[in-house]
Design a protein around this motif. Structure first.
Motif, PDB file in Angstrom:
ATOM      1  N   ASP A  66     -16.272 -71.832  60.276  1.00  0.00           N
ATOM      2  CA  ASP A  66     -17.237 -72.687  59.582  1.00  0.00           C
ATOM      3  C   ASP A  66     -16.951 -72.785  58.090  1.00  0.00           C
ATOM      4  O   ASP A  66     -17.695 -73.441  57.371  1.00  0.00           O
ATOM      5  CB  ASP A  66     -18.657 -72.150  59.801  1.00  0.00           C
ATOM      6  CG  ASP A  66     -19.113 -72.299  61.242  1.00  0.00           C
ATOM      7  OD1 ASP A  66     -18.861 -73.366  61.835  1.00  0.00           O
ATOM      8  OD2 ASP A  66     -19.713 -71.350  61.776  1.00  0.00           O
ATOM      9  N   ALA A  67     -15.906 -72.122  57.622  1.00  0.00           N
ATOM     10  CA  ALA A  67     -15.505 -72.146  56.213  1.00  0.00           C
ATOM     11  C   ALA A  67     -14.022 -71.789  56.160  1.00  0.00           C
ATOM     12  O   ALA A  67     -13.486 -71.249  57.137  1.00  0.00           O
ATOM     13  CB  ALA A  67     -16.330 -71.134  55.409  1.00  0.00           C
ATOM     14  N   PRO A  68     -13.359 -72.087  55.037  1.00  0.00           N
ATOM     15  CA  PRO A  68     -11.943 -71.717  54.932  1.00  0.00           C
ATOM     16  C   PRO A  68     -11.695 -70.234  55.211  1.00  0.00           C
ATOM     17  O   PRO A  68     -10.704 -69.872  55.848  1.00  0.00           O
ATOM     18  CB  PRO A  68     -11.587 -72.087  53.492  1.00  0.00           C
ATOM     19  CG  PRO A  68     -12.518 -73.213  53.167  1.00  0.00           C
ATOM     20  CD  PRO A  68     -13.804 -72.854  53.867  1.00  0.00           C
ATOM     21  N   THR A  69     -12.586 -69.375  54.747  1.00  0.00           N
ATOM     22  CA  THR A  69     -12.573 -67.973  55.137  1.00  0.00           C
ATOM     23  C   THR A  69     -13.739 -67.757  56.083  1.00  0.00           C
ATOM     24  O   THR A  69     -14.897 -67.970  55.717  1.00  0.00           O
ATOM     25  CB  THR A  69     -12.723 -67.034  53.920  1.00  0.00           C
ATOM     26  OG1 THR A  69     -11.551 -67.136  53.111  1.00  0.00           O
ATOM     27  CG2 THR A  69     -12.913 -65.592  54.345  1.00  0.00           C
ATOM     28  N   HIS A  70     -13.430 -67.412  57.312  1.00  0.00           N
ATOM     29  CA  HIS A  70     -14.456 -67.051  58.302  1.00  0.00           C
ATOM     30  C   HIS A  70     -13.850 -65.959  59.167  1.00  0.00           C
ATOM     31  O   HIS A  70     -13.072 -66.227  60.078  1.00  0.00           O
ATOM     32  CB  HIS A  70     -14.877 -68.247  59.146  1.00  0.00           C
ATOM     33  CG  HIS A  70     -16.045 -67.954  60.045  1.00  0.00           C
ATOM     34  ND1 HIS A  70     -16.671 -68.940  60.751  1.00  0.00           N
ATOM     35  CD2 HIS A  70     -16.700 -66.801  60.346  1.00  0.00           C
ATOM     36  CE1 HIS A  70     -17.667 -68.415  61.468  1.00  0.00           C
ATOM     37  NE2 HIS A  70     -17.693 -67.096  61.227  1.00  0.00           N
ATOM     38  N   VAL A  71     -14.190 -64.737  58.817  1.00  0.00           N
ATOM     39  CA  VAL A  71     -13.632 -63.551  59.460  1.00  0.00           C
ATOM     40  C   VAL A  71     -14.782 -62.744  60.057  1.00  0.00           C
ATOM     41  O   VAL A  71     -15.839 -62.612  59.436  1.00  0.00           O
ATOM     42  CB  VAL A  71     -12.838 -62.700  58.436  1.00  0.00           C
ATOM     43  CG1 VAL A  71     -12.343 -61.409  59.064  1.00  0.00           C
ATOM     44  CG2 VAL A  71     -11.675 -63.505  57.865  1.00  0.00           C
ATOM     45  N   LEU A  72     -14.564 -62.222  61.254  1.00  0.00           N
ATOM     46  CA  LEU A  72     -15.544 -61.356  61.902  1.00  0.00           C
ATOM     47  C   LEU A  72     -15.112 -59.905  61.705  1.00  0.00           C
ATOM     48  O   LEU A  72     -13.932 -59.579  61.882  1.00  0.00           O
ATOM     49  CB  LEU A  72     -15.634 -61.667  63.387  1.00  0.00           C
ATOM     50  CG  LEU A  72     -16.007 -63.105  63.733  1.00  0.00           C
ATOM     51  CD1 LEU A  72     -15.991 -63.308  65.241  1.00  0.00           C
ATOM     52  CD2 LEU A  72     -17.349 -63.477  63.153  1.00  0.00           C
ATOM     53  N   VAL A  73     -16.065 -59.070  61.337  1.00  0.00           N
ATOM     54  CA  VAL A  73     -15.810 -57.641  61.124  1.00  0.00           C
ATOM     55  C   VAL A  73     -16.658 -56.882  62.133  1.00  0.00           C
ATOM     56  O   VAL A  73     -17.881 -57.057  62.171  1.00  0.00           O
ATOM     57  CB  VAL A  73     -16.150 -57.217  59.685  1.00  0.00           C
ATOM     58  CG1 VAL A  73     -15.831 -55.745  59.471  1.00  0.00           C
ATOM     59  CG2 VAL A  73     -15.422 -58.090  58.665  1.00  0.00           C
ATOM     60  N   ILE A  74     -15.996 -56.062  62.953  1.00  0.00           N
ATOM     61  CA  ILE A  74     -16.700 -55.355  64.025  1.00  0.00           C
ATOM     62  C   ILE A  74     -16.326 -53.876  64.042  1.00  0.00           C
ATOM     63  O   ILE A  74     -15.216 -53.510  63.665  1.00  0.00           O
ATOM     64  CB  ILE A  74     -16.393 -55.963  65.408  1.00  0.00           C
ATOM     65  CG1 ILE A  74     -14.933 -55.763  65.806  1.00  0.00           C
ATOM     66  CG2 ILE A  74     -16.758 -57.439  65.459  1.00  0.00           C
ATOM     67  CD1 ILE A  74     -14.605 -56.121  67.246  1.00  0.00           C
ATOM     68  N   PRO A  75     -17.255 -53.041  64.516  1.00  0.00           N
ATOM     69  CA  PRO A  75     -16.851 -51.675  64.838  1.00  0.00           C
ATOM     70  C   PRO A  75     -16.074 -51.727  66.153  1.00  0.00           C
ATOM     71  O   PRO A  75     -16.357 -52.565  67.019  1.00  0.00           O
ATOM     72  CB  PRO A  75     -18.181 -50.943  65.010  1.00  0.00           C
ATOM     73  CG  PRO A  75     -19.143 -51.997  65.451  1.00  0.00           C
ATOM     74  CD  PRO A  75     -18.681 -53.267  64.777  1.00  0.00           C
ATOM     75  N   LYS A  76     -15.103 -50.869  66.305  1.00  0.00           N
ATOM     76  CA  LYS A  76     -14.345 -50.848  67.559  1.00  0.00           C
ATOM     77  C   LYS A  76     -15.188 -50.325  68.717  1.00  0.00           C
ATOM     78  O   LYS A  76     -14.990 -50.729  69.860  1.00  0.00           O
ATOM     79  CB  LYS A  76     -13.068 -50.031  67.395  1.00  0.00           C
ATOM     80  CG  LYS A  76     -12.041 -50.728  66.526  1.00  0.00           C
ATOM     81  CD  LYS A  76     -10.763 -49.916  66.436  1.00  0.00           C
ATOM     82  CE  LYS A  76      -9.692 -50.649  65.652  1.00  0.00           C
ATOM     83  NZ  LYS A  76      -8.445 -49.854  65.563  1.00  0.00           N
ATOM     84  N   ASP A  77     -16.128 -49.437  68.427  1.00  0.00           N
ATOM     85  CA  ASP A  77     -17.053 -48.983  69.462  1.00  0.00           C
ATOM     86  C   ASP A  77     -18.119 -50.041  69.680  1.00  0.00           C
ATOM     87  O   ASP A  77     -18.489 -50.775  68.762  1.00  0.00           O
ATOM     88  CB  ASP A  77     -17.716 -47.662  69.061  1.00  0.00           C
ATOM     89  CG  ASP A  77     -16.769 -46.470  69.157  1.00  0.00           C
ATOM     90  OD1 ASP A  77     -15.759 -46.568  69.874  1.00  0.00           O
ATOM     91  OD2 ASP A  77     -17.050 -45.452  68.499  1.00  0.00           O
ATOM     92  N   HIS A  78     -18.623 -50.103  70.890  1.00  0.00           N
ATOM     93  CA  HIS A  78     -19.606 -51.128  71.254  1.00  0.00           C
ATOM     94  C   HIS A  78     -21.021 -50.713  70.861  1.00  0.00           C
ATOM     95  O   HIS A  78     -21.520 -49.679  71.299  1.00  0.00           O
ATOM     96  CB  HIS A  78     -19.559 -51.390  72.768  1.00  0.00           C
ATOM     97  CG  HIS A  78     -20.489 -52.477  73.194  1.00  0.00           C
ATOM     98  ND1 HIS A  78     -20.121 -53.792  73.177  1.00  0.00           N
ATOM     99  CD2 HIS A  78     -21.772 -52.439  73.605  1.00  0.00           C
ATOM    100  CE1 HIS A  78     -21.134 -54.524  73.589  1.00  0.00           C
ATOM    101  NE2 HIS A  78     -22.158 -53.724  73.850  1.00  0.00           N
ATOM    102  N   TYR A  79     -21.632 -51.525  70.019  1.00  0.00           N
ATOM    103  CA  TYR A  79     -23.051 -51.438  69.687  1.00  0.00           C
ATOM    104  C   TYR A  79     -23.579 -52.860  69.805  1.00  0.00           C
ATOM    105  O   TYR A  79     -22.948 -53.798  69.304  1.00  0.00           O
ATOM    106  CB  TYR A  79     -23.272 -50.917  68.257  1.00  0.00           C
ATOM    107  CG  TYR A  79     -22.819 -49.489  68.086  1.00  0.00           C
ATOM    108  CD1 TYR A  79     -23.670 -48.436  68.395  1.00  0.00           C
ATOM    109  CD2 TYR A  79     -21.531 -49.201  67.644  1.00  0.00           C
ATOM    110  CE1 TYR A  79     -23.250 -47.114  68.255  1.00  0.00           C
ATOM    111  CE2 TYR A  79     -21.103 -47.882  67.507  1.00  0.00           C
ATOM    112  CZ  TYR A  79     -21.962 -46.858  67.812  1.00  0.00           C
ATOM    113  OH  TYR A  79     -21.542 -45.559  67.681  1.00  0.00           O
ATOM    114  N   ALA A  80     -24.716 -53.052  70.444  1.00  0.00           N
ATOM    115  CA  ALA A  80     -25.209 -54.396  70.736  1.00  0.00           C
ATOM    116  C   ALA A  80     -25.617 -55.170  69.489  1.00  0.00           C
ATOM    117  O   ALA A  80     -25.443 -56.382  69.436  1.00  0.00           O
ATOM    118  CB  ALA A  80     -26.380 -54.331  71.721  1.00  0.00           C
TER     119      ALA A  80
END
Length: 117
Positions: free
Chosen positions: A36-50
């Motif tokens: 949705d923008a020139p920079t659009h990055v998702l940052v996630i923990p590797k472990d699953h949290y909802a």
């Protein structure tokens, strides 16, 4: 811990591809496939949290690592000075579509109002 049915867990385990921007032992950042923008990055923990609340209550140190990684992504993308937005949707009414906590890092253009009602 990962959820075998979770889209983001499949990215963490390499079952699904992604364009990685940053990776640590416990955090992964990758480009959104529909930016949705020139920079659009998702940052996630590797472990699953909802969602954000579950992560914050379960592992405050990991929540801090995810937040610091978002700042590192903004710096690496060159949007620190011009400005960037950090967004976390938590729950269906907020627009959360993948129920693995993730932060969106947006930047690279004027982003306009935060919420359109």
């Amino acid at each position: 811990m990962t959820d075998p049915d979770c889209l983001f867990c499949k990215i963490v385990t390499g079952v699904l591809p992604s364009t990685k921007v940053l990776e640590t032992d416990r955090v992964l950042a990758f480009r959104d496939i529909n930016p949705d923008a020139p920079t659009h990055v998702l940052v996630i923990p590797k472990d699953h949290y909802a969602n954000v609340a579950e992560l914050a209550r379960s592992d405050a140190a990991l929540a801090a690592e995810v937040l610091a990684a978002a700042a590192d992504v903004a710096a690496a993308e060159g949007v620190t000075e011009s400005g960037w937005r950090l967004l976390a949707n938590s729950g269906p009414n907020a627009g959360q579509e993948v129920f693995h906590v993730h932060l969106h890092v947006f930047g690279g253009k004027p982003l306009g109002p935060m919420i359109s009602v």
